[in-house]
Design a protein around this motif. Structure first.
Motif, short mmCIF file in Angstrom:
data_model
loop_
_atom_site.label_atom_id
_atom_site.label_comp_id
_atom_site.label_asym_id
_atom_site.label_seq_id
_atom_site.Cartn_x
_atom_site.Cartn_y
_atom_site.Cartn_z
N LYS A 188 0.57 -6.38 1.44
CA LYS A 188 -0.53 -5.29 0.06
C LYS A 188 0.51 -4.33 0.01
CE LYS A 188 -4.50 -4.33 -2.39
NZ LYS A 188 -4.57 -5.46 -2.95
N HIS A 189 0.99 -4.65 -1.11
CA HIS A 189 1.49 -3.83 -1.60
C HIS A 189 1.09 -3.27 -2.89
CE1 HIS A 189 5.82 -5.94 -0.20
NE2 HIS A 189 5.04 -5.31 0.17
N TYR A 190 0.92 -1.98 -3.59
CA TYR A 190 0.75 -1.06 -4.81
C TYR A 190 1.70 -0.63 -5.87
CZ TYR A 190 -3.04 -0.83 -1.65
OH TYR A 190 -4.30 -0.25 -1.12
N LYS A 191 1.78 -1.19 -6.69
CA LYS A 191 2.43 -0.48 -8.38
C LYS A 191 2.43 0.66 -8.79
CE LYS A 191 5.33 -2.26 -10.73
NZ LYS A 191 7.69 -1.99 -10.29
N VAL A 192 2.54 0.61 -8.59
CA VAL A 192 2.53 2.78 -9.17
C VAL A 192 3.32 2.89 -10.37
CG1 VAL A 192 2.28 5.24 -8.63
CG2 VAL A 192 1.48 3.38 -7.20
N THR B 253 -5.93 1.48 4.57
CA THR B 253 -5.12 0.30 3.92
C THR B 253 -5.18 -1.31 5.00
OG1 THR B 253 -3.79 0.69 2.35
CG2 THR B 253 -4.16 -1.36 2.31
N LEU B 254 -4.64 -0.85 5.95
CA LEU B 254 -4.72 -2.06 7.06
C LEU B 254 -6.68 -2.15 7.30
CD1 LEU B 254 -3.75 -4.47 8.14
CD2 LEU B 254 -3.09 -2.80 10.20
N LEU B 255 -7.08 -0.92 7.33
CA LEU B 255 -8.51 -1.18 8.27
C LEU B 255 -9.02 -1.85 7.07
CD1 LEU B 255 -9.33 1.78 10.26
CD2 LEU B 255 -8.19 -0.22 11.16
N GLN B 256 -8.85 -1.09 6.13
CA GLN B 256 -9.74 -1.61 4.66
C GLN B 256 -9.44 -3.35 4.41
OE1 GLN B 256 -8.47 1.80 1.80
NE2 GLN B 256 -10.06 2.15 2.06
N VAL C 92 -12.33 -5.09 2.11
CA VAL C 92 -12.54 -4.38 1.80
C VAL C 92 -11.49 -4.36 0.36
CG1 VAL C 92 -13.01 -1.90 0.84
CG2 VAL C 92 -14.45 -2.71 3.14
N LEU C 93 -10.50 -5.03 0.91
CA LEU C 93 -8.82 -4.65 0.05
C LEU C 93 -8.83 -6.31 -0.18
CD1 LEU C 93 -7.06 -1.72 0.85
CD2 LEU C 93 -8.79 -2.07 -1.79
N THR C 94 -8.29 -6.90 -0.33
CA THR C 94 -7.80 -8.53 -0.41
C THR C 94 -5.90 -8.06 -0.30
OG1 THR C 94 -9.31 -8.96 -2.29
CG2 THR C 94 -7.81 -10.18 -1.52
N PRO C 95 -5.73 -9.13 0.68
CA PRO C 95 -4.27 -9.01 0.73
C PRO C 95 -3.69 -9.47 -0.33
CG PRO C 95 -5.36 -10.27 2.46
CD PRO C 95 -6.69 -9.79 1.60
N ASP C 96 -2.31 -9.60 -0.46
CA ASP C 96 -1.63 -10.27 -1.06
C ASP C 96 -0.87 -11.74 -0.68
OD1 ASP C 96 -1.37 -7.68 -2.79
OD2 ASP C 96 -0.14 -6.95 -2.36
N LYS C 97 -0.98 -11.48 0.56
CA LYS C 97 -0.67 -12.56 1.54
C LYS C 97 -0.66 -12.59 2.94
CE LYS C 97 4.56 -14.21 3.00
NZ LYS C 97 5.98 -14.11 2.73
N VAL D 62 -11.51 -13.99 6.94
CA VAL D 62 -12.90 -13.02 6.32
C VAL D 62 -12.58 -12.98 5.06
CG1 VAL D 62 -13.40 -11.43 8.56
CG2 VAL D 62 -11.86 -10.60 6.68
N HIS D 63 -11.21 -13.07 4.41
CA HIS D 63 -11.37 -13.32 2.37
C HIS D 63 -11.74 -14.21 2.12
CE1 HIS D 63 -10.32 -9.10 2.36
NE2 HIS D 63 -9.74 -9.31 3.79
#
Length: 235
Positions: free
Chosen positions: A9-13, A47-50, A55-60, A70-71
């Motif tokens: 899970k990566h974020y672009k800022v 983030t890992l727990l989410q 609650v969050l969707t992994p990129d990979k 679960v996703h």
């Protein structure tokens, strides 16, 4: 019970480099096992727990609970997973203002099960074991922060979930109560064959863990705690 396979899970800022919150994490937590995860602030633990809570969707990658990703579940099944199969030990601020401790502890159970299967006596027994036997009829505002935290633990365990995620579950407890709660979580984990993934900064948690990992910059490492772990006499 829980298996993570190369989860990313990566974020672009802005225009900067992506933040690698979770960067290729693979791990397993078996039934009846408590795994402790350490890591500094910003290391990707929350983030890992989410991601595990859907609650969050992994990129990979894949997040399997009881063999199911679960996703890839339909929305209704994901909601059912979060309500019945997953317990999340939240923060005291999540309690309902004005409600009694036993009502807050029972909330998830009321939502998850029909009235005939709610098992109110079990909730009372759980609150007793958490040291709240004389406080279960008190309202949220009458409870200390440590007592509120223990109500959140009871709420998370009320439906007897297969998997429990705990994010700093002893953050509002004193040293002695921390040891008591960690010991109880470990005991309940084995009694109920529940898998527990516990995220914390508390070095005492390692005493009760089956395995300990560390998350740094989104990557998972084996963690070897110091030989001298603080106790109630040294913390």
């Amino acid at each position: 019970m829980l298996e993570l396979r190369n989860v990313v899970k990566h974020y672009k800022v802005g225009d900067g480099e992506p933040i690698r919150a979770v960067d290729g994490v693979s791990m397993r937590v078996e039934r009846g096992e408590m795994v402790v995860l350490y890591g500094p602030s910003g290391s990707g633990k929350t983030t890992l727990l989410q991601l595990i809570a859907a609650v969050l969707t992994p990129d990979k990658g894949e997040i399997l609970v009881s063999g199911q990703d679960v996703h890839h579940l339909p929305r209704k099944q994901r909601d059912r997973y979060r309500l019945r199969e997953l317990g999340v030990i939240g923060q005291p601020s999540d309690l309902i203002s004005g409600a009694r401790a036993i009502e807050n502890a029972s909330l998830k159970l009321w939502l998850a099960r029909p009235r005939r299967d709610r098992g109110g006596a079990d909730i009372e027994g759980l609150l007793e074991r958490l040291g709240l036997g004389e406080r279960m009829r008190h309202r949220t505002e009458q409870l200390s922060m440590g007592e509120r935290q223990r109500v959140m633990i009871a709420q998370a365990l009320s439906t007897e979930p297969a998997l429990v995620l705990a994010d700093e579950p002893t953050g509002n407890l004193d040293t002695q109560r921390t040891i008591e709660v960690l010991s109880l979580l470990s005991e309940l984990c084995r009694e109920r064959q529940t898998a527990i993934l516990l995220v914390t900064h508390d070095p005492q948690a390692a005493m009760f863990a089956d395995r300990v990992h560390e998350l740094q910059d989104g990557k998972l490492h084996e963690y070897v705690p110091a030989v001298q772990i603080p106790t109630s006499d040294t913390a």
